[in-house]
Design an enzyme around this catalytic site. Sequence first.
Site, PDB file in Angstrom:
ATOM      1  N   HIS A 171     -12.865  86.040  81.450  1.00 32.96           N
ATOM      2  CA  HIS A 171     -12.400  84.929  82.277  1.00 32.96           C
ATOM      3  C   HIS A 171     -12.819  83.612  81.618  1.00 32.96           C
ATOM      4  CE1 HIS A 171     -11.855  87.173  86.267  1.00 32.96           C
ATOM      5  NE2 HIS A 171     -12.616  88.032  85.605  1.00 32.96           N
ATOM      6  N   HIS A 191     -11.451  92.075  80.069  1.00 32.70           N
ATOM      7  CA  HIS A 191     -10.891  90.722  80.144  1.00 32.70           C
ATOM      8  C   HIS A 191     -12.023  89.720  80.232  1.00 32.70           C
ATOM      9  CE1 HIS A 191     -10.998  92.577  84.140  1.00 32.70           C
ATOM     10  NE2 HIS A 191     -11.323  91.389  84.627  1.00 32.70           N
TER      11      HIS A 191
END
Length: 114
Positions: free
Chosen positions: A102, A100
């Site tokens: 951010h 992921h």
Amino acid sequence: MDDCIFCKIAAGDVPASIVKQDDLVVAFEDINPQAPIHIQIIPRKHIPSVLELDSAQVDILARMVETANEIARERGLDERGFRLVFNCGPEAGQTVPHLHLHLLGGRAMSWPPG
Ligand code: 5GP
Ligand code: ZN
């Protein structure tokens, strides 16, 4: 992957506030935001961390960054600035073992990070 919260979000099996999605990536609001704008950009494919990325997945990585840039522009962060972060492994504080990116913005940030 069974038992992966981000795979479940990508599949629509766990609710999330989706910001954008396409064939390769999903972007959604972080459940515990660390800045006024805090969005996760994830690949639909289960990739455990940035360590597993190489040139074979360059399309995924490029789409993740493109998506982050689109959202940053839409939210007016292109002028103000923003931060993109991959946490990788325990000392970096990675808590979800699904890649992921951010996207953080909307406030001034310090360096070095905590
Ligand atoms: P990490 O610490 O692994 O770099 O970041 C994981 C991020 O995912 C954290 O910022 C955390 O708040 C977010 N997160 C964890 N579980 C969920 C969830 O179920 N829904 C959403 N929207 N965000 C989550
Ligand atoms: Zn996953």
